[in-house]
Design an enzyme around this catalytic site. Structure first.
Site, PDB file in Angstrom:
ATOM      1  N   ASN A   7       0.873  -1.189   0.000  1.00 27.95           N
ATOM      2  CA  ASN A   7       0.000   0.000   0.000  1.00 27.95           C
ATOM      3  C   ASN A   7       0.900   1.226   0.000  1.00 27.95           C
ATOM      4  O   ASN A   7       1.518   1.547   1.010  1.00 27.95           O
ATOM      5  CB  ASN A   7      -0.887  -0.030   1.259  1.00 27.95           C
ATOM      6  CG  ASN A   7      -1.656   1.266   1.445  1.00 27.95           C
ATOM      7  OD1 ASN A   7      -1.797   2.059   0.511  1.00 27.95           O
ATOM      8  ND2 ASN A   7      -2.164   1.481   2.660  1.00 27.95           N
ATOM      9  N   HIS A  85      -9.350   1.349   5.144  1.00 27.27           N
ATOM     10  CA  HIS A  85      -8.042   1.550   5.783  1.00 27.27           C
ATOM     11  C   HIS A  85      -8.221   2.498   6.974  1.00 27.27           C
ATOM     12  O   HIS A  85      -9.004   3.447   6.915  1.00 27.27           O
ATOM     13  CB  HIS A  85      -7.040   2.123   4.772  1.00 27.27           C
ATOM     14  CG  HIS A  85      -5.645   2.095   5.303  1.00 27.27           C
ATOM     15  ND1 HIS A  85      -5.180   3.068   6.162  1.00 27.27           N
ATOM     16  CD2 HIS A  85      -4.645   1.199   5.161  1.00 27.27           C
ATOM     17  CE1 HIS A  85      -3.933   2.760   6.506  1.00 27.27           C
ATOM     18  NE2 HIS A  85      -3.590   1.637   5.907  1.00 27.27           N
ATOM     19  N   GLU A 151      -5.011  -4.694  10.918  1.00 31.01           N
ATOM     20  CA  GLU A 151      -3.984  -3.664  11.088  1.00 31.01           C
ATOM     21  C   GLU A 151      -4.248  -2.912  12.380  1.00 31.01           C
ATOM     22  O   GLU A 151      -5.041  -1.963  12.401  1.00 31.01           O
ATOM     23  CB  GLU A 151      -4.019  -2.679   9.925  1.00 31.01           C
ATOM     24  CG  GLU A 151      -3.753  -3.314   8.579  1.00 31.01           C
ATOM     25  CD  GLU A 151      -3.203  -2.307   7.580  1.00 31.01           C
ATOM     26  OE1 GLU A 151      -2.105  -2.544   7.079  1.00 31.01           O
ATOM     27  OE2 GLU A 151      -3.859  -1.296   7.321  1.00 31.01           O
ATOM     28  N   GLY A 157       2.813   2.520  10.673  1.00 32.84           N
ATOM     29  CA  GLY A 157       3.736   3.629  10.422  1.00 32.84           C
ATOM     30  C   GLY A 157       4.456   4.110  11.670  1.00 32.84           C
ATOM     31  O   GLY A 157       5.070   5.174  11.673  1.00 32.84           O
TER      32      GLY A 157
END
Ligand code: PGA
Length: 227
Positions: A7, A85, A151, A157
């Site tokens: 992604n 997401h 996730e 991140g």
């Protein structure tokens, strides 16, 4: 076979997309998907790998400024789409209901779907992980072309990866609710991919930052082909 999806988020215009593919080679024995930004989809669909959009709108067409329909993606030769997401949920106000509608529209148009679910740090600390996952998974269509990506929001991140035990537990729980492949996402990199992908209920990975470099993404794909 494991599925490794990259992604790219809001990175790589068409020129950088082509440069990535010039330097990228994936091993056999693993399914590979890439999710470039909308403007780079056309450059990417000419390449050898299935290309997914990072989102898709639920309506066929209409007054929805800034959105893209499933039919438009199909026309371009795109194979699938991410939906739900956590960055869409967090920064753009997407809800479980809109995620459901987007997933349904995509599947109906013949696109494959990777639907993202996951708890925030505060939800995990409050012991709400399973109830959040149950709520997010409950709205997802039961369809052979829908894959779920777990996730945990706090691991995206941030460099923080969930422990393999947390990942395995969450995946087993999601599979008890929805019979499909479940990918793990959140700071997956070449150094931790092998261990994560070795977990019994981890069917692949959704990779953000480490998918931007062809060498590091290829290394994760290699770990997928070996597990
Ligand atoms: P990350 O992102 O690998 O950079 O943590 C994962 C994702 O958001 O899909």
């Amino acid at each position: 076979m494991k599925l490794i999806a990259g992604n790219w988020k809001m990175h790589k215009g068409p020129a950088e997309t082509l440069a990535f593919f010039d330097g990228f080679e994936a091993p056999d024995g693993v399914d590979v998907v890439l999710c470039p930004p909308f403007v780079s989809l056309e450059a990417a669909v000419g390449e050898d790998w299935p290309i997914y959009a990072q989102n898709v709108h639920c309506a066929g067409d209409g007054a929805f400024t800034g959105e893209i329909s499933a039919a438009m993606l199909v026309e371009l030769g795109v194979h699938g789409a991410l939906v739900g997401h956590s960055e869409r949920r967090q920064y753009f106000g997407e809800s479980d209901d809109s995620v459901r509608a987007r997933a349904e529209a995509a599947l109906e148009a013949g696109l494959k779907v990777i639907a993202c679910v996951g708890e925030s740090e505060a939800e995990r600390e409050a012991g709400l992980t399973e109830s959040v996952l149950a709520r997010q998974v409950a709205v997802l269509p039961r369809h052979a072309d829908l894959v779920i990506a777990y996730e945990p929001v706090w691991a995206i991140g941030t460099g923080k990866t969930a422990t393999t035990e947390m990942v395995q537990d969450a995946h087993a729980y999601i599979k008890s609710l929805h019979d499909t492949r479940v990918l793990y996402g959140g700071s997956v990199k070449p150094e931790n991919a092998g261990e994560l992908l070795a977990q019994a209920d981890v069917d692949g990975a959704l990779v953000g930052g480490a998918s931007l470099d062809p060498g590091s993404f290829a290394a994760i794909c290699l770990a997928g082909s070996r597990s």
